[in-house]
Write an enzyme that holds these catalytic residues in place. Structure first.
Site, mmCIF file in Angstrom:
data_model
loop_
_atom_site.group_PDB
_atom_site.id
_atom_site.type_symbol
_atom_site.label_atom_id
_atom_site.label_comp_id
_atom_site.label_asym_id
_atom_site.label_seq_id
_atom_site.Cartn_x
_atom_site.Cartn_y
_atom_site.Cartn_z
ATOM 1 N N SER A 1 4.604 2.995 7.695
ATOM 2 C CA SER A 1 4.396 1.768 6.923
ATOM 3 C C SER A 1 5.597 1.433 6.061
ATOM 4 O O SER A 1 6.140 2.292 5.374
ATOM 5 C CB SER A 1 3.169 1.897 6.020
ATOM 6 N N HIS B 1 0.816 -1.217 0.000
ATOM 7 C CA HIS B 1 0.000 0.000 0.000
ATOM 8 C C HIS B 1 0.847 1.264 0.000
ATOM 9 O O HIS B 1 0.325 2.356 -0.256
ATOM 10 C CB HIS B 1 -0.989 -0.007 1.169
ATOM 11 N N ASP C 1 0.232 -7.524 1.485
ATOM 12 C CA ASP C 1 0.654 -6.140 1.658
ATOM 13 C C ASP C 1 2.175 -5.993 1.708
ATOM 14 O O ASP C 1 2.724 -5.328 2.583
ATOM 15 C CB ASP C 1 0.029 -5.507 2.896
#
Length: 352
Positions: free
Chosen positions: A201, A88, A119
């Protein structure tokens, strides 16, 4: 285990641009270890020294990844310029810029391959000169209570570090699904109290030996706080999973073995007359896949697997993460004519 069942949701920790830090100054509260006994002060200094050593060792391996729509973090995987991050973080981008925590001009990079279901993604920096690979540890040996550091670029603040512990192991969490998120279900996630904010992230969750033991991916939000952050609840993809997927992409240019079970269908959550989710409507089946072979077809609604209810796609995905390719399962479906049927399906492998 679904964390949102406990009143919490999760938000992806990526995509936020830079912000201006507010608040300055420090204080030493009365009664803190630094103002206590010589033994306590010595222990504090040793702990601080340990933090400093790990940070100086690992931070040069953490990069900032910037696309046209946002930013996140990444970990240098090898000296060839491969960087592992979250799917993402890169989103739909095939080209991006990479900035080192140690400074310098941003470098061009290209997507090698993305694995949205887990992911994870790997990009490659055009100029790998001076890149320092991180060391990936064995996440299967983690212990609850272990000290960890989260390194990344929260809110665009390059090279930031937060501290916490391993709060829990083996969590299963599902990401929100939206245009900027693949809606992945992460099995075996590491829960940590280290602060995880937008921009973290794809960065690193590191133990006190300087080894990467997870990739921070999600932070919990509390609906009762208006969707605000639930302090001290973040989740990371375990390093064993990340290293395995990244290694496959580096060697083959794609994921060749996801190790994850699949029914081989596309579905969507359907609501009942009371507005509550009641099952997963099958929107399409993969030819020759597990669902097709079991007689599941478009228009059917899956309501349980092995007796466990599947009111949403997230529920179905989370059940599948506990199973392996080749396992046989009992799938309860409601046919378009309203009749209920239970079929046996032999699970296939989730494809990249």
């Amino acid at each position: 285990m679904r964390l949102i069942a406990a009143g919490l949701a999760v938000v992806l920790a990526a995509g936020c641009g830079a912000s201006t830090p507010r608040g300055t100054g420090t204080a030493t509260p009365s009664g803190s270890p630094s103002s206590g006994t010589p033994q306590a002060a010595q222990g504090t200094r040793e702990l601080e020294s340990g933090y400093e050593q790990v940070i100086s060792q690992v931070l040069p391996s953490i990069v900032q990844i910037t696309t046209k729509v946002g930013l996140g973090s990444g970990i240098v995987y090898d000296t060839s310029g491969h960087v592992v991050t979250n799917a993402h973080v890169v989103g739909q981008a095939t080209e991006m810029e990479v900035s080192l925590a140690t400074g310098g001009t941003p470098r061009k990079a290209k997507l090698v391959s993305s694995f949205p279901a887990g992911d994870l993604a790997v990009i490659k920096v055009d100029d790998p000169t001076g890149l320092k690979p991180a060391t990936f540890g064995d996440s299967s040996k983690l212990r609850v209570g272990q000290l960890v550091l989260a390194m990344g670029n929260p809110l665009g603040l390059s090279g930031s570090v937060t501290q916490g512990i391993v709060s829990a192991l083996g969590r299963t969490v599902s990401e929100p699904q939206n245009p900027g998120s693949p809606g992945a279900t992460i099995a075996g996630a590491v829960q940590t109290s280290a602060a995880i904010n937008p921009g973290n992230s794809g960065g690193a969750l590191v133990d006190m030996s300087g080894q990467v033991i997870g990739i921070p991916t999600l932070a919990a939000t509390d609906p009762e706080l208006g969707g605000g952050a639930a302090p001290g609840i973040g989740f990371a993809i375990p390093s064993n999973t990340a290293a395995d997927i990244a290694g496959q992409i580096v060697r083959s240019g794609k994921v060749t073995n996801s190790h994850r079970a699949a029914l081989g269908l596309r579905g969507r959550t359907v609501l009942g007359e009371n507005g509550q989710p009641v099952g997963v409507a099958v929107a399409g089946v993969e030819p020759g896949g597990a669902a097709a072979k079991a007689g599941i077809d478009t228009g059917d609604v899956i309501v349980s697997i092995n007796g466990k209810p599947t009111p949403t796609m997230s529920d179905l995905s989370e059940i599948l993460t506990t199973l392996k390719p080749g396992d046989q399962v009992k799938v309860e479906v409601i046919r378009p004519d309203g009749t209920t049927d239970t079929v046996t399906a032999t699970l296939g492998e989730l494809k990249a």
